[in-house]
Design an enzyme around this catalytic site. Structure first.
Site, PDB file in Angstrom:
ATOM      1  CD  GLU A  84       0.535  -1.632   8.000  1.00  0.00           C
ATOM      2  OE1 GLU A  84       0.230  -0.870   8.940  1.00  0.00           O
ATOM      3  OE2 GLU A  84       0.992  -1.236   6.916  1.00  0.00           O
ATOM      4  CE  LYS A  94       3.251  -5.858   3.698  1.00  0.00           C
ATOM      5  NZ  LYS A  94       2.707  -4.717   4.478  1.00  0.00           N
ATOM      6  CG  ASP A 103      -0.377  -0.079   2.522  1.00  0.00           C
ATOM      7  OD1 ASP A 103       0.856  -0.226   2.612  1.00  0.00           O
ATOM      8  OD2 ASP A 103      -1.127   0.009   3.531  1.00  0.00           O
ATOM      9  CB  SER A 104       4.603   1.662  -0.174  1.00  0.00           C
ATOM     10  OG  SER A 104       4.785   0.502  -0.959  1.00  0.00           O
ATOM     11  CD  GLU A 126       8.009  -0.534   7.591  1.00  0.00           C
ATOM     12  OE1 GLU A 126       7.001  -1.182   7.237  1.00  0.00           O
ATOM     13  OE2 GLU A 126       8.308   0.580   7.113  1.00  0.00           O
TER      14      GLU A 126
END
Ligand code: KIV
Length: 280
Positions: free
Chosen positions: A115, A113, A44-45, A182
């Site tokens: 978070e 993915k 989603d970057s 991260e």
């Protein structure tokens, strides 16, 4: 040969590091795939790299599906993981499963993915029960930028480090096949990696992880300006592109482009006939 959850797990077991890069479009995915990178993350970057937002929060399911479709077509061998965007899974377990399903069914991803750690275990288990592999993402989780007070290294005191270890164990127990760490201190990531049976993928998490991920624009130095400490430039593609764009502009303006070899021919008699008709 297509990479799978099994081949990635085998890489961890055999001590072979896993390479992952982000991609958001067909042609970049095809280049990354041809380079033999095992996994592509449609992160989603893309909110920042493709859409110009300040963070990932405005990214929608439609954005993710659109870009995942393109990447999936360009990646016959790489295992494609699509990010679940902000508010596509936080509302309910039902939302989480249905939106994960859309990324696989409409986007063509092989996994999603998500978070979060302990607090998102129920959603991970439910998605895994729907036969969709889940990569978890813990440590610094960009969708929580407002709650975290910025993009900061996580786990630097005993209590916070303990929480990250608990998160890692919780996502593995919930059924995640892989976990991204991260902005976590290197020694903590190495400790977590030694405690988990699933692969860890680091970004700003040191060399002790089972693999690494970078945003491709960062590692190619596509954009000037601030870059995180963990980014290494493996090429100067931003400069190469700027130089090429300037050379093109110069040649268009001077008339040097297009040259003879870039043009299509027609029988001169046809042009003469047309000119005759026009001048009649
Ligand atoms: O969105 C993304 O690109 C990511 C990576 C930075 C891990 O989540």
């Amino acid at each position: 040969m297509k990479n799978t959850v099994l081949t990635l797990q085998k890489q961890k077991e055999e001590g072979n590091k896993i390479a992952m890069l982000t991609a958001y479009d067909y042609s970049t995915a095809a280049i990354i795939n041809a380079a033999g990178i095992e996994t592509i993350l449609v992160g989603d970057s893309l909110g920042m790299t493709m859409l110009g937002y300040d963070d990932t929060l405005p990214v929608t399911m439609e954005d993710m599906i659109h870009h995942t479709k393109a990447v999936s077509k360009g990646a016959p061998d790489a295992f494609v993981i699509a990010d679940m965007p902000f508010m596509s899974y936080q509302g309910s377990v039902y939302d989480a499963v249905m939106n994960a399903g859309r990324l696989v069914k409409e986007g063509g991803a092989q996994a999603v993915k998500i978070e979060g750690g302990v607090e998102i275990s129920e959603e991970i288990s439910a998605i895994v029960r729907a036969s969709i592999p889940v990569c978890a993402h813990i440590g610094m989780t960009p969708q929580s930028v407002n709650a975290m007070g910025g993009f900061k290294v996580q786990g630097k005191n005993v209590q916070k480090a303990r929480q990250i270890i608990e998160d890692a164990k919780a996502v593995e127990k919930a059924g995640a096949f892989m976990v991204v760490l991260e902005c976590v201190p290197a020694a903590l990531s190495a400790l977590i990696t030694s405690q988990l049976s699933i692969p860890t993928i680091g970004i700003g998490a040191g060399a002790g992880c089972d693999g690494q991920v970078l945003v491709y624009q960062d590692m190619l130095n596509l954009f000037p300006g601030h870059q995180a400490k963990f980014v290494k430039h493996f090429g100067e593609v931003g400069k190469a592109m700027t130089d090429a764009f300037k050379a093109y502009s110069d040649e268009v303006k001077s008339g040097a482009f297009p040259a003879e070899e870039h043009t299509f021919k027609i029988d001169e008699e046809i042009i003469k006939t047309l000119e005759g008709e026009i001048n009649r």
